[in-house]
Write an enzyme that holds these catalytic residues in place. Structure first.
Site, PDB file in Angstrom:
ATOM      1  N   CYS A 213       1.592 -38.006 -16.653  1.00  0.00           N
ATOM      2  CA  CYS A 213       0.406 -38.713 -16.854  1.00  0.00           C
ATOM      3  C   CYS A 213      -0.670 -38.125 -17.709  1.00  0.00           C
ATOM      4  CB  CYS A 213      -0.585 -38.661 -15.202  1.00  0.00           C
ATOM      5  SG  CYS A 213      -0.485 -37.045 -14.930  1.00  0.00           S
TER       6      CYS A 213
ATOM      7  N   GLU B 143      -5.252 -40.059  -8.043  1.00  0.00           N
ATOM      8  CA  GLU B 143      -4.764 -39.406  -9.426  1.00  0.00           C
ATOM      9  C   GLU B 143      -3.859 -40.509 -10.129  1.00  0.00           C
ATOM     10  OE1 GLU B 143      -6.047 -36.761 -10.679  1.00  0.00           O
ATOM     11  OE2 GLU B 143      -6.649 -35.552  -8.860  1.00  0.00           O
TER      12      GLU B 143
HETATM   13  P1  NAP Z   1       4.000 -45.527  -8.117  1.00  0.00           P
HETATM   14  O1  NAP Z   1       4.958 -46.336  -8.369  1.00  0.00           O
HETATM   15  O2  NAP Z   1       2.395 -45.956  -7.833  1.00  0.00           O
HETATM   16  O3  NAP Z   1       4.448 -44.676  -7.036  1.00  0.00           O
HETATM   17  C1  NAP Z   1       3.764 -43.658  -6.550  1.00  0.00           C
HETATM   18  C2  NAP Z   1       3.765 -43.293  -5.012  1.00  0.00           C
HETATM   19  O4  NAP Z   1       3.041 -44.470  -4.415  1.00  0.00           O
HETATM   20  C3  NAP Z   1       5.328 -43.422  -4.703  1.00  0.00           C
HETATM   21  O5  NAP Z   1       5.210 -42.416  -3.328  1.00  0.00           O
HETATM   22  C4  NAP Z   1       5.341 -44.787  -4.168  1.00  0.00           C
HETATM   23  O6  NAP Z   1       6.493 -45.224  -3.160  1.00  0.00           O
HETATM   24  C5  NAP Z   1       4.007 -45.177  -3.501  1.00  0.00           C
HETATM   25  N1  NAP Z   1       3.569 -46.690  -3.526  1.00  0.00           N
HETATM   26  C6  NAP Z   1       3.740 -47.449  -4.635  1.00  0.00           C
HETATM   27  N2  NAP Z   1       3.309 -48.659  -4.266  1.00  0.00           N
HETATM   28  C7  NAP Z   1       2.541 -48.415  -3.046  1.00  0.00           C
HETATM   29  C8  NAP Z   1       1.665 -49.314  -2.267  1.00  0.00           C
HETATM   30  N3  NAP Z   1       1.259 -50.182  -2.557  1.00  0.00           N
HETATM   31  N4  NAP Z   1       1.111 -48.621  -1.118  1.00  0.00           N
HETATM   32  C9  NAP Z   1       1.485 -47.367  -0.572  1.00  0.00           C
HETATM   33  N5  NAP Z   1       2.139 -46.446  -1.485  1.00  0.00           N
HETATM   34  C10 NAP Z   1       2.586 -47.035  -2.697  1.00  0.00           C
HETATM   35  O7  NAP Z   1       4.041 -44.931  -9.434  1.00  0.00           O
HETATM   36  P2  NAP Z   1       5.175 -44.098 -10.089  1.00  0.00           P
HETATM   37  O8  NAP Z   1       5.920 -44.982 -11.025  1.00  0.00           O
HETATM   38  O9  NAP Z   1       6.143 -43.343  -9.269  1.00  0.00           O
HETATM   39  O10 NAP Z   1       4.578 -42.917 -10.898  1.00  0.00           O
HETATM   40  C11 NAP Z   1       4.133 -43.251 -12.125  1.00  0.00           C
HETATM   41  C12 NAP Z   1       2.475 -43.445 -12.291  1.00  0.00           C
HETATM   42  O11 NAP Z   1       1.919 -42.198 -11.775  1.00  0.00           O
HETATM   43  C13 NAP Z   1       2.107 -43.159 -13.806  1.00  0.00           C
HETATM   44  O12 NAP Z   1       1.128 -44.451 -13.760  1.00  0.00           O
HETATM   45  C14 NAP Z   1       1.544 -42.043 -14.035  1.00  0.00           C
HETATM   46  O13 NAP Z   1       0.528 -41.893 -14.782  1.00  0.00           O
HETATM   47  C15 NAP Z   1       0.886 -41.761 -12.679  1.00  0.00           C
HETATM   48  N6  NAP Z   1       0.652 -40.263 -12.431  1.00  0.00           N
HETATM   49  C16 NAP Z   1      -0.607 -39.656 -12.528  1.00  0.00           C
HETATM   50  C17 NAP Z   1      -0.711 -38.477 -12.256  1.00  0.00           C
HETATM   51  C18 NAP Z   1      -2.306 -37.968 -12.103  1.00  0.00           C
HETATM   52  O14 NAP Z   1      -2.394 -36.714 -11.697  1.00  0.00           O
HETATM   53  N7  NAP Z   1      -3.248 -38.517 -12.553  1.00  0.00           N
HETATM   54  C19 NAP Z   1       0.087 -37.724 -12.079  1.00  0.00           C
HETATM   55  C20 NAP Z   1       1.649 -38.077 -12.127  1.00  0.00           C
HETATM   56  C21 NAP Z   1       1.778 -39.412 -12.359  1.00  0.00           C
HETATM   57  P3  NAP Z   1       7.714 -45.739  -3.707  1.00  0.00           P
HETATM   58  O15 NAP Z   1       8.305 -44.925  -4.637  1.00  0.00           O
HETATM   59  O16 NAP Z   1       8.582 -45.921  -2.300  1.00  0.00           O
HETATM   60  O17 NAP Z   1       7.549 -47.030  -4.205  1.00  0.00           O
END
Ligand code: NAP
Length: 454
Positions: A262, A228
């Site tokens: 999102c 997602e």
């Molecule tokens: P993010 O940086 O990708 O972080 C999300 C999760 O992934 C966190 O737990 C993060 O851990 C972990 N993570 C990051 N890089 C990783 C890697 N290389 N390997 C494994 N885990 C990793 O995203 P965010 O900034 O927190 O959230 C915003 C994004 O999420 C936006 O793009 C938003 O649109 C999207 N989102 C999508 C939905 C949906 O349902 N489609 C819902 C909500 C949000 P750390 O915090 O420790 O880095």
């Protein structure tokens, strides 16, 4: 390195938690693996009873859990309370519906009896973001646990207190040890967990780079994944829309959760005939937002979740303006403590500008003008993303025809894109694959097993 809990409204340091070492991770994986067969064998009614008690615990502790959310990631306290209530709802929804979703599906063949049995896959790792720190986790956990899977959570690093509170809620509701476990691990430690043979599948809600990495690791282990990811949802306004109401809904959709959703309306695609009128009203609506303390009832826009996220958003805005987009209002950081960003609109966004190509995850609306309906559809579908989208028109048949042609996982006519336990949720294109919620979400992490008997 420790996990730091910081109040984004004040910059106050709230708490620190040590990241787990290999031995502690091993302990948690072993506990999940011990719990797995027992949880699978636990009668469905008992698994559903756990979800009902979980809903009760959430409701009983709504005020304090919501307070934790607001303190850690800055959303309005009333939005945080609504989030906890929605988590209780999703638990009850699956408690009510799981028996129907998991019932054997009889299919007539040459067998005496043949049917599909739905069986759990095992232990599922959920990698989750901070923006809806409870809801994102519960919309995964409720169907997963109902189906007999065990869950592991790697939450975002900036919401460690929420991460721990979620495990505590399940334990207080009576979840046996190992059925739902919060792992206090870094992103760099996720790969080892996915590769562990005691973990059977992974779901990630978050950014595209994180999704790419997690999915490729899972693929190399031949493990199921659901992604997602981000979105840049179109909010298409046709000339026959009720403008007053549409503008009000647009402001709500874009600025809820300080713009960090999102499925927020991100690209306002307006047909030329009404573009100036729309923009004038939209600007008035955005400028009326009250920025301030998220605990204050009169506030309508709280801080962003972190200062680094605000800096990144501001850079995207500045680069877009330098490339020709027009700042209508806001477009600056608010000085002083906290990660506040002025509610903003940029107009005349064009291909090649960052605001066109990338997701803006904060309180910034972008306006794109379209010649007519056909052009609006072309722009809406021109995005790399395909999460949600909405169209606003006085003619619902016209809206439905438009919605059917939108390339996204959820198209709404005269309504804000929102998630609902009864409806599937997920995207296409760079927004990911797989679905959460409804029976589709529950079936993602099941062995859909054919049984054939003579
Ligand atoms: P993010 O940086 O990708 O972080 C999300 C999760 O992934 C966190 O737990 C993060 O851990 C972990 N993570 C990051 N890089 C990783 C890697 N290389 N390997 C494994 N885990 C990793 O995203 P965010 O900034 O927190 O959230 C915003 C994004 O999420 C936006 O793009 C938003 O649109 C999207 N989102 C999508 C939905 C949906 O349902 N489609 C819902 C909500 C949000 P750390 O915090 O420790 O880095």
């Amino acid at each position: 390195m420790a996990f730091e809990s910081i109040n984004p409204a004040t910059d106050e340091h709230l708490a620190s938690f040590e990241a787990w070492d290999a031995a502690r991770i091993e302990q948690a994986l072993a506990a999940a693996d011990r719990a797995r067969p027992q949880w699978h064998q636990t009668p469905l009614e008992e698994r559903c009873a756990l979800l009902r008690r979980t809903a009760e615990v959430l409701r009983a502790q709504e005020a304090e859990l919501a307070r934790l959310i607001t303190l850690e990631m800055g959303k309005l306290y009333r939005e945080a309370r609504a989030e906890i209530e929605k988590c209780a709802w999703v638990c009850e929804y699956y408690a009510d519906e799981a028996a129907r979703f998991l019932a054997d599906e009889v299919i007539e063949t040459d067998a005496t009896r043949s049917f599909v049995a739905y069986q759990p896959l095992g232990t599922v790792l959920a990698v989750m973001p901070w923006n809806f720190p409870f809801w994102q986790v519960f919309r995964f956990a409720a169907p997963a646990l109902a189906a007999g899977n065990t869950g592991l959570l790697k939450h975002a690093s900036n919401v460690p207190q929420c991460a721990l509170a979620i495990e505590r809620v399940f334990r207080e509701a009576g979840a046996p040890e190992g059925v739902f476990t919060t792992l206090m691990i870094r992103a760099s430690q996720v790969e080892g967990v996915i590769r562990d043979p005691r973990v059977h599948a992974v779901t990630l809600t978050g950014s595209e780079p994180a999704g790419r990495s997690v999915a490729s690791i899972a693929a190399s282990e031949i493990k199921k994944s659901v992604l997602e990811l981000g979105g840049s949802d179109a909010f298409v306004v046709l000339e026959d829309a009720d403008l007053e109401w549409t503008v009000q809904q647009g402001v709500m959709s874009r600025f809820l959760n300080a713009g960090q959703s999102c499925i927020a309306a991100k690209r306002f695609i307006i047909v030329d005939a009404i573009a100036e009128d729309f923009l004038e009203r939209f600007r008035a609506g955005v400028e009326a937002l009250q920025v301030g303390d998220p605990f204050d009832d009169s506030t309508s826009l709280g801080p962003m979740a972190r200062r680094d996220l605000r800096a990144e958003l501001h850079q995207q805005v500045q680069d877009s303006i330098a490339a020709g987009a027009v700042a209508v209002t806001g477009c600056h950081e608010i000085e002083g403590p906290g990660a506040f960003y002025a509610p903003s609109i940029i107009d005349r966004v064009q291909p090649g500008q960052r605001a066109w190509e990338e997701e803006l995850f904060g309180p910034v609306a972008i306006v794109i003008r379209a010649r007519d309906e056909a052009h609006a559809l072309e722009i809406a579908n021109g995005s790399r993303f395909g999460l949600g989208g909405s169209v606003w028109t006085g003619d619902s048949a016209r809206g439905e025809a438009f919605a059917r042609r939108m390339q996204c996982g959820a198209a709404f006519v005269n309504g804000l894109v929102k998630s609902d336990p009864r409806l599937p949720f997920g995207g296409v294109k760079a927004s990911g694959y797989g679905r959460e919620l409804s029976h589709h979400g529950l079936h993602e992490f099941l062995n859909i097993k054919t049984i054939w008997i003579r």
